[in-house]
Design a protein around this motif. Sequence first.
Motif, mmCIF file in Angstrom:
data_model
loop_
_atom_site.group_PDB
_atom_site.id
_atom_site.type_symbol
_atom_site.label_atom_id
_atom_site.label_comp_id
_atom_site.label_asym_id
_atom_site.label_seq_id
_atom_site.Cartn_x
_atom_site.Cartn_y
_atom_site.Cartn_z
ATOM 1 N N ILE A 70 0.845 -1.204 0.000
ATOM 2 C CA ILE A 70 0.000 0.000 0.000
ATOM 3 C C ILE A 70 0.876 1.248 0.000
ATOM 4 O O ILE A 70 0.611 2.216 -0.725
ATOM 5 C CB ILE A 70 -0.949 -0.017 1.217
ATOM 6 C CG1 ILE A 70 -1.992 -1.121 1.023
ATOM 7 C CG2 ILE A 70 -1.633 1.329 1.391
ATOM 8 C CD1 ILE A 70 -2.917 -1.310 2.194
ATOM 9 N N THR A 71 1.948 1.235 0.792
ATOM 10 C CA THR A 71 2.860 2.375 0.801
ATOM 11 C C THR A 71 3.376 2.638 -0.608
ATOM 12 O O THR A 71 3.412 3.779 -1.072
ATOM 13 C CB THR A 71 4.061 2.103 1.733
ATOM 14 O OG1 THR A 71 3.579 1.597 2.965
ATOM 15 C CG2 THR A 71 4.845 3.363 1.985
ATOM 16 N N GLY A 72 3.771 1.564 -1.285
ATOM 17 C CA GLY A 72 4.295 1.712 -2.642
ATOM 18 C C GLY A 72 3.268 2.291 -3.590
ATOM 19 O O GLY A 72 3.562 3.209 -4.369
ATOM 20 N N ILE A 73 2.044 1.783 -3.523
ATOM 21 C CA ILE A 73 1.007 2.265 -4.444
ATOM 22 C C ILE A 73 0.691 3.733 -4.164
ATOM 23 O O ILE A 73 0.643 4.564 -5.080
ATOM 24 C CB ILE A 73 -0.267 1.394 -4.321
ATOM 25 C CG1 ILE A 73 0.015 -0.024 -4.816
ATOM 26 C CG2 ILE A 73 -1.418 2.014 -5.101
ATOM 27 C CD1 ILE A 73 -1.104 -1.023 -4.552
ATOM 28 N N VAL A 74 0.521 4.074 -2.874
ATOM 29 C CA VAL A 74 0.166 5.447 -2.513
ATOM 30 C C VAL A 74 1.286 6.413 -2.900
ATOM 31 O O VAL A 74 1.039 7.534 -3.346
ATOM 32 C CB VAL A 74 -0.140 5.540 -0.999
ATOM 33 C CG1 VAL A 74 -0.305 6.985 -0.561
ATOM 34 C CG2 VAL A 74 -1.400 4.750 -0.678
ATOM 35 N N ALA A 75 2.533 5.988 -2.751
ATOM 36 C CA ALA A 75 3.651 6.871 -3.090
ATOM 37 C C ALA A 75 3.792 7.027 -4.607
ATOM 38 O O ALA A 75 4.236 8.070 -5.092
ATOM 39 C CB ALA A 75 4.947 6.332 -2.491
ATOM 40 N N THR A 76 3.412 6.002 -5.353
ATOM 41 C CA THR A 76 3.617 6.033 -6.802
ATOM 42 C C THR A 76 2.540 6.842 -7.531
ATOM 43 O O THR A 76 2.833 7.534 -8.498
ATOM 44 C CB THR A 76 3.648 4.598 -7.363
ATOM 45 O OG1 THR A 76 4.615 3.847 -6.647
ATOM 46 C CG2 THR A 76 4.012 4.591 -8.829
#
Lengths: 551, 80
Positions: free
Chosen positions: A133-139
């Motif tokens: 989720i961190t990766g998706i939100v940051a991307t």
Amino acid sequence: MWRDHLTEIIVFTALFLLVSAMGFVAARWRAPRDMAHLDEWGLGGRNFGGWITWFLVGGDLYTAYTFVAVPALVFGAGAMGFFAVPYTIVIYPLVFLVLCRLWSVSHRHGFVTPADFVRRRFDSPVLALLVAITGIVATMPYIALQLVGIEAVLKTMGVTGESALARHLPIVIAFAILAAYTYQSGLRAPALIAFVKDTLIYIVILVAVLWLPYKLGGWGSIFASAEAKFAASPNPGDGILLNANNQLQYVTLAFGSALALFLYPHSITGVLASRNRDVIKRNMSALPAYSLLLGLIALLGYMAIAAGVKPLPGATAGSTDGNTIVPVLFDQQFPDWFAGVAYAAIGIGALVPAAIMSIAAANLFTRNIYKEYLKRDATAAQEANVSKITSLVVKVGAVACIVFLDPQFSIDLQLIGGVIILQTLPAVALGLYTRWFHRGALVAGWVAGMSMGMWMLYQIGNPVTGRKHFAGSAFPLSEFGFDTTKTIYVGIVAVLVNLVVAALATLALRAAKVADGVDGTTSDDYFADEGDPRVTPGPTRGADAAPEPVA
Amino acid sequence: MTALDPETPQTASSRAKDHSPWNWLLFIPIVVPLIPVLFNADSPRVLGFPRFYWLQLVYILLGVATTTLVYQMTKKRGGR
């Protein structure tokens, strides 16, 4: 008016259509027997050699937004904007060892995302979900920012309209084409387009740094006019050198951004797509060529000062859009046809990272949310299909962000994105070296680092623009009670808090004998190379997949 | 590039030298560009560039030289 820019628009459109055609053809380039596998669609067959990786990762890390925003920052604040240079120097030696280990363990186990690795290493679906989720939100906001890059170019060419729809129509069309060929060709599309993008960028920048100083009276006078501008401005933080207050910010921002950059899912996607460890290591020596380019691009900000460039008006009355200074500089100083080439370079420069980022976000969703929580027994073909559809959704979301929200919102989110992606450092980067941290402690550290980062960003205001919150990433140390005017990069403080909490919680959980799961990797996995047997077999490779010349 | 027979079990130390002392050199291009005292000055100028700018561009070469050296010194025997 757009009629004054007709030549530029024609050149821009022609080059744009050329790469679009290439994007569709890419599906057949180095084609596998079976495209319906995430290794093929999402990682280009894990078989890219030196040259392709160089263009792909270079095109991935140095985005259109970078090319537009870094000189805009140098134009506005001077030396502080040059942080992009140490940032992109420091990253390669950092990556040299760390991502090679990630490549090996991913090769052995068939991991597609960093969250896949965390899942196996720490035996924790919760931690993997947080990383995903961190990766998706940051991307997501990063993709939206690529549109800001294209918009700056379109605005300079006079392609604007009265209504919101007319103004955004060109971007919607561009992204629809991008979405279509990414859907069809997967990671092969940006890999092939990156050749055109980077060639154009190198030509444009070499011409710019040779021709513009000659026209503007030499480097000495360019720096002199920048110095004069900053001396006249009331802002104490600007200047062609750093001052006592922002040196710590400069260093921590460069280091923190470097740590964040290689934790971003799209950089990891680029690295995992390479054929073997040697390709990665050789690229760490060759990729700094782009850093040199970026340093020269940053100096375009000073050339714009020397050339007397005025940025175009922004979205709201009275504001200016600093991101337009490079396009305006090219428009003023270059013949129309060459300005068109330069604009195409920026526009295409947005497509490559946008495609890779949407693929990376889609892979995270597929592997760590869909397969983990929605459909445990998904086949390889189903995984590839879900990823393709998710990549479309992600792009629609990015366009919606720009069309319906203030672009400033995306810029703020991207700022936050850098801070939050850093919170995956203990699990992903340190996890590659040690299994010492307890999985529960890593979750606790993530929560602590995240809260700390958000709180700090919320506290940062900017008296000049009148914004009270989320106005930057420079946190005044006086807020912690230190008697100083120095500032520090939020991300570094947040990740330190994360590490301390994770370490203390590990000791506590160990003492309490809380179950810690089973490590699904062996130490030998971290050195596996091409040709070593895989735990999870990959797709059958077509014997006719053309080898490429080695770098 | 696959100098090793996949059938033979290999120990980590024999096929990849991640523990080579040469790797410590990689700290140089990580630490040196992050020391502002070295580059945060105007003089001397080179081709009109203040030291702040030309020295940081030179650090790129430092990075390239170090990673290339470490790569050459640690790569597998039997490779090119």
